[in-house]
Design a protein around this motif. Structure first.
Motif, PDB file in Angstrom:
ATOM      1  N   ALA A   1       0.834  -1.209   0.000  1.00  0.00           N
ATOM      2  CA  ALA A   1       0.000   0.000   0.000  1.00  0.00           C
ATOM      3  C   ALA A   1       0.867   1.256   0.000  1.00  0.00           C
ATOM      4  O   ALA A   1       0.571   2.227  -0.702  1.00  0.00           O
ATOM      5  CB  ALA A   1      -0.947  -0.015   1.194  1.00  0.00           C
ATOM      6  N   SER A   2       1.959   1.240   0.780  1.00  0.00           N
ATOM      7  CA  SER A   2       2.835   2.417   0.811  1.00  0.00           C
ATOM      8  C   SER A   2       3.440   2.673  -0.551  1.00  0.00           C
ATOM      9  O   SER A   2       3.630   3.816  -0.957  1.00  0.00           O
ATOM     10  CB  SER A   2       3.950   2.236   1.848  1.00  0.00           C
ATOM     11  N   CYS A   3       3.756   1.607  -1.277  1.00  0.00           N
ATOM     12  CA  CYS A   3       4.336   1.754  -2.622  1.00  0.00           C
ATOM     13  C   CYS A   3       3.302   2.336  -3.576  1.00  0.00           C
ATOM     14  O   CYS A   3       3.596   3.240  -4.362  1.00  0.00           O
ATOM     15  CB  CYS A   3       4.839   0.402  -3.102  1.00  0.00           C
ATOM     16  N   LEU A   4       2.072   1.838  -3.507  1.00  0.00           N
ATOM     17  CA  LEU A   4       0.991   2.371  -4.342  1.00  0.00           C
ATOM     18  C   LEU A   4       0.777   3.845  -4.017  1.00  0.00           C
ATOM     19  O   LEU A   4       0.599   4.692  -4.904  1.00  0.00           O
ATOM     20  CB  LEU A   4      -0.301   1.590  -4.069  1.00  0.00           C
ATOM     21  N   TYR A   5       0.794   4.125  -2.747  1.00  0.00           N
ATOM     22  CA  TYR A   5       0.585   5.471  -2.221  1.00  0.00           C
ATOM     23  C   TYR A   5       1.704   6.397  -2.709  1.00  0.00           C
ATOM     24  O   TYR A   5       1.457   7.492  -3.220  1.00  0.00           O
ATOM     25  CB  TYR A   5       0.576   5.326  -0.718  1.00  0.00           C
ATOM     26  N   ASP A   6       2.923   5.923  -2.608  1.00  0.00           N
ATOM     27  CA  ASP A   6       4.056   6.763  -3.008  1.00  0.00           C
ATOM     28  C   ASP A   6       4.088   6.981  -4.521  1.00  0.00           C
ATOM     29  O   ASP A   6       4.667   7.961  -4.995  1.00  0.00           O
ATOM     30  CB  ASP A   6       5.376   6.130  -2.553  1.00  0.00           C
ATOM     31  N   ASN A   7       3.499   6.069  -5.290  1.00  0.00           N
ATOM     32  CA  ASN A   7       3.484   6.209  -6.743  1.00  0.00           C
ATOM     33  C   ASN A   7       2.214   6.874  -7.262  1.00  0.00           C
ATOM     34  O   ASN A   7       2.006   6.961  -8.462  1.00  0.00           O
ATOM     35  CB  ASN A   7       3.643   4.835  -7.405  1.00  0.00           C
ATOM     36  N   SER A   8       1.353   7.313  -6.347  1.00  0.00           N
ATOM     37  CA  SER A   8       0.084   7.915  -6.761  1.00  0.00           C
ATOM     38  C   SER A   8       0.189   9.420  -6.867  1.00  0.00           C
ATOM     39  O   SER A   8       1.031  10.057  -6.245  1.00  0.00           O
ATOM     40  CB  SER A   8      -1.025   7.580  -5.753  1.00  0.00           C
ATOM     41  N   THR A   9      -0.694   9.974  -7.674  1.00  0.00           N
ATOM     42  CA  THR A   9      -0.847  11.422  -7.749  1.00  0.00           C
ATOM     43  C   THR A   9      -2.347  11.692  -7.681  1.00  0.00           C
ATOM     44  O   THR A   9      -3.153  10.761  -7.718  1.00  0.00           O
ATOM     45  CB  THR A   9      -0.322  11.960  -9.090  1.00  0.00           C
TER      46      THR A   9
END
Lengths: 690, 690
Positions: free
Chosen positions: B93-101
């Motif tokens: 989730a943190s990776c998805l979060y960090d790659n989101s805009t």
């Protein structure tokens, strides 16, 4: 149950500020200065032995007649012949809040009524003075007989309703209340002269009272102007109060005797160990966790706009205050030394009662009841959402149903003697802020789901297929209950009007009602009934073991405590018994909540820096005592109690004479404020009149 | 201490999802299925006795080589020869979060990399595989000798740094870690092959993984697609992983044996009664109260805008999950039946150790240390604020100071063996949301003031004359640390650059550092040192009393547990061991968090409604095990563990084989998702290759 609007207000005020702690070494007999005594049971001999002096009956009678109970959950006193009432600022905060608008924030700026005409009505507030106390223990116990469970609570409540109704025929001027003492050991009929028109006279800026905010709350040294004045009215005119306390704006003297007279809300000093375990293991953890979340939601919501800041402040203050109380209680019950003393007290009473067949084993009875309550507690706590609008709806639904019944069969809040106050609270005009109601509702419903579980039938009843947020939004935006005229219409229309209403909040309250009643029945049967029965036996055991100079647990009814002006030692350092007004300027940082109130700051050069500000005494008090007059031997008032120190938070369970202190705002400081900071020459003159 | 950015992430992941509970009847020897075993201590004989079968060394070796530790705080496994990694959705989730805009919210919509080129880097994430385990107990114990207090912890840490440094010369590819087991009874050197480039391959919609949200978390029946795939890279190319688990997308069978292989984060099953009392009386109450408030602040802040909703979600999920864990632990320690069993276990060990002079009385030593820690705990907890930006500042300040010292004298996170990961976490690009940092900082500083008191010198150090809100706003708006280039500049520039920096967050971290170091010294001297010394004795006592087939407390290092597929009985009702995908549609209400994810809903007609979705096993796991492969006797993977049931929350202190369950998302459901719902033919093919 989830606190409802008025329950919140009462609980808030009850837990507000005044928790004085007490931990007698054995709790068998009161230790020095311990005790919240009834006026018909003042331990004059004991005080005389300790202090070399005790008040006589005339002294006690005058003080009793001057003492005021505020139904919002506070204490107060008459301090002039024209119905002028001294209490705390935090006890009138709701009134300031209800009279505020975005343009004129009375909480922030304070309020000085220039003339009688400018004195402002306080919604929902009522002042009450005890005029008579009669023992009705025999009557109530006879009605209970050998009944048990729910039958016991029903019979008891019916007899109480009957006694109250018979006791006060003129319900416009009098209120009768049967007070349960010693958890069912005694029943006393209190007659009150009531004044349902209470108005705001004088109040300082909020920051002057809340200087230091939550961080300084329950702490000392303290710099708080937590005082205000109200006035009782009748027929549109100030009430004549020839019996009142004399205003004495002098500094307190070290070690002088002090009396605190007021209405401590609730203590649990007579709890058995299984009840204490329930507190520590079940009630307190849920309460602290959920209220902390509410606090967080409120803090953030208030940061969103100046309106939210103003509109949410009263509730946040209440939540933070209660939370500090519950955290303090948790700490006390998690302190092995503290609980060891409580265990010792129970052991002593058990051993002194051993072999007394009339007493039997009420402890086991309580244990069984507590075990049953553990399974019922969460459903009972979460049988309804929070919020003022839902509170109105629930009161309307219950009142409609209960008023159709004979007096003796009604629920306690809806009997002849209690209905007028319920009606007043429902119909008085008071602002409703939809966002605040939505916030409370969504929070409480999400906690219900969390603690009951998604698949629990009660969760399904509360939510249906909606989310806590969606349901709250729908009900709050759709209801007309913010309008007092609509509430009046439903009140007057009774059950027919309620059932015909298409108001979604009313419909929701109707939907929840049967489950709430079923839960109450279960709790009465399995817990309240058995505990009342055992309570009577435990009281008998105490009287047999320790004689009749005992004080009952607090019940938000009139009590008197004696003590003395005295600091304490904190980790090796002496804490002086008083602060001075000048200290405020040293403590101020400019950053909230240590920012100086603007008018206070503006008057800096005129303020007597050496004037006593706040002081501490050893008096034994608790939440509900807020606003209590602090009285000297001469019977004059030298302050208003407004808080306890941090050590006092275990006072719900036991009193510790070494560390627990009552915190008082001095009349000297209030006089300085009335003369110099928030000038009110009219009130200064009225207070000075003999 | 207040959790810092990375500490929060680690603690979050560690406590995320996977708390399996365990309460052996005496805790003396493991009860059936209890135990998180080290690979060099697998109890094959015991399992064979219980199950009629146990894995051989080749089976264990292959599984060990396939098991992956994710440094974000999770577990995982290789499931193809090209470095494909199976783990939980909540672990990425943190990776998805960090790659989101704002325009492209990967958390909400999920992510399917169409080709290798589309696989996205996960900031701060590293994959590690154990390649060797060596016993270094003798070396470390010799270095400790008869030292005590802080001298002991210093000598121990110096020896550990030395062993780690000597063990792994190629720090680009390997990481060495000395693992403390049995609280100081054993020290093992684990060598890991590490992969610091980890990329996102496939992830479903967030709601598919979090269906039921916090209300369903730690509950079962469950309908959660909590699975995702990552890939390990090296030199820009997928890593070859010839040794990996075989993907087996079949339904589990009732009662079949299952193994969970992963990195349980932390348990406290070897705590003495005084340590448990500290948990119950001190640590848990503070933690639950303060995290609940943070939860409330976050919930409200996220309602303010769609950006806040997206940007705050990862943190809220972590906070709510941890909170549920701590509330569950509180409940367990407030359950007299539970704690009675723990008391019995200590009593048994004490009696079996009585008269053994080599063991002495380590219990009293722990009691003394805990007493000392009670006084230090709050200052130590509140020696710094929370927030990612402050976390960067503190890491930079400490790294600059520590890197100037010889390896053996550095603090644990800054030795040669640990510095590369610290550096990676600091310098990897990751989004910073100032409002979220401000919220955390203001919250944590206000809690510091609340728990330490306004007048405490540490409160003054933290706040000066500023308010928590004002200070947080000033530091967050003034710092440049959100920029990785600036962090790199300070990292490279060392202490000279740090001292020359005018960045207010850096200056603040510098200001707090000496007090933090002094507190750590005190804690090491009075608590950590004595407890390590006593821990070694307690371990000796256990081995003497119960033989060497014991498992150590969890330490976020590789373990294997065995158990079986099995439901349980909940208040008289059978809970079946599995759910089906079709159940999701029955449970959906349309209201959050029971709303169907849109792509999932759109594919309804194509989904096999009878396919196994989630299932439960008796395996003994805890937070950190999230993402662990669930392996059958054949060594093939049939699911990914992602949660425990509600009864498992006491598992930190003891395992209860009757009620505690591990919750697993089946490979059958993941296969259905890969084929039908979130189609990824490339991955389906890769998984099917033998």
């Amino acid at each position: 149950m989830i606190p409802r609007k008025h329950a919140i207000l009462a609980a808030k005020a009850a837990s507000l500020a005044l928790v004085a702690a007490t931990l007698s070494t054995t709790a068998t007999t009161a230790s020095a200065d311990e005790g919240m005594w009834t006026f018909d049971g003042f331990p004059a001999a004991q005080m005389k032995a300790d202090y070399g002096w005790a008040p006589d009956q005339a002294w006690l009678d005058k003080v009793r007649a001057s003492a005021v109970r505020l139904t919002g959950g506070c204490s107060a006193s008459f301090v002039s012949g024209q119905g002028l009432i001294l209490t705390n600022h935090h006890c009138v905060a709701s009134c300031l809040y209800d009279n505020s608008t975005g343009e004129n924030d009375l909480l922030e700026h304070g309020y000085i009524a220039a003339s009688l005409r400018d004195e402002k009505k306080c919604p929902g507030q009522q002042a009450e003075v005890v005029t008579k106390i009669a023992d009705v223990t025999g009557d109530v116990k006879a009605a209970i007989g050998s009944l048990t469970g729910e039958a016991l609570t029903k019979a008891r409540d019916a007899k109480i309703a009957e006694i109250e109704s018979a006791g006060c025929t003129d319900t416009a001027k009098f209120r009768c209340q049967v007070v349960t003492l010693f958890g069912g050991g005694q029943y006393k009929l209190y007659t009150y002269r009531k004044y349902s028109d209470v108005r705001l006279v004088w109040s300082p800026e909020d920051r002057a009272a809340t200087f230091g905010g939550d961080p300084d709350n329950f702490n000392f040294p303290r710099y708080s102007l937590d005082g205000s004045f109200l006035r009782a009215y009748e027929d549109g005119k100030p009430v004549k109060t020839p019996v009142h306390l004399t205003w004495n704006p002098r500094a307190p003297k070290a070690d002088e005797a002090t009396f605190v007279v007021g209405n401590p809300g609730s203590t649990s000093r007579l709890y058995t160990l299984s009840q204490l375990a329930f507190e520590r293991e079940v009630r307190l953890p849920v309460t602290v966790a959920t209220m902390s979340e509410l606090r967080g939601r409120l803090i953030r919501a208030m940061e969103e706009s100046a309106e939210h800041q103003r509109e949410g402040l009263d509730m946040l203050n209440g939540v933070e205050n209660s939370l500090k109380v519950y955290i303090g209680r948790t700490k006390a019950l998690n302190d092995p030394a503290f609980t060891a003393k409580l265990a010792l007290a129970e052991k002593d009473l058990r051993s002194k009662s051993a072999g007394n067949a009339a007493i039997g084993d009420p402890w086991s009875q309580v244990d069984t009841a507590v075990d049953a309550y553990r399974a019922l507690y969460l459903p009972y706590r979460y049988d309804a959402p929070s919020g003022s609008l839902y509170g109105y709806a629930q009161s309307l639904v219950y009142a409609a149903a209960e008023r159709e019944k004979p007096n003796a069969e009604r629920l306690p809040g809806y009997t002849d003697s209690t209905l007028p106050l319920t009606e007043k609270r429902l119909l008085d005009e008071a602002p409703v802020y939809p966002w605040l109601d939505e916030l409370q509702m969504a929070w409480s419903l999400s906690k219900a789901r969390e603690y009951l579980g998604v698949d629990d039938p009660q969760t399904r009843l509360l939510l249906g297929k909606e989310s806590p947020e969606g349901l709250s939004e729908r009900l709050v935006s759709g209801t007309k209950l913010a309008d007092p005229a609509y509430r009046k219409q439903l009140w007057d229309g009774g059950m027919a009007a309620i059932k015909a209403s298409d108001d979604p909040m009313i419909q929701y309250a109707l939907k929840l009602e049967p489950n709430q009643r079923a839960l109450k029945k279960q709790v009465d049967e399995a817990y309240a009934g058995p505990v009342t029965q055992a309570g009577a036996k435990l009281a008998d055991a105490r009287f047999a073991a320790y004689g009749d100079t005992l004080y009952p647990d607090a019940t938000f009814t009139l009590r008197i405590s004696y003590g003395r002006v005295k600091g304490w030692t904190e980790r090796g350092n002496e804490v002086p018994f008083q602060t001075t007004m000048g200290g405020t300027f040293e403590r101020a940082t400019g950053a909230e909540p240590f920012d100086l109130p603007s008018q206070f700051a503006a008057k800096q050069s005129g303020i007597d820096m050496d004037a006593t500000y706040d002081f501490v005494t050893t008096n034994d008090i608790i939440g509900g005592n807020s606003g209590s007059p602090v009285i000297d031997k001469a019977g004059t008032v030298i302050g208003a109690a407004f808080d306890g120190n941090i050590h006092s938070l275990g006072g719900n369970y036991g009193y510790d004479p070494v560390l627990n202190r009552t915190v008082v705002v001095s009349t000297a400081a209030l006089q300085e404020a009335l003369e110099t900071i928030y000038p009110a020459p009219r009130i200064v003159k009225e207070l000075a009149a003999k």
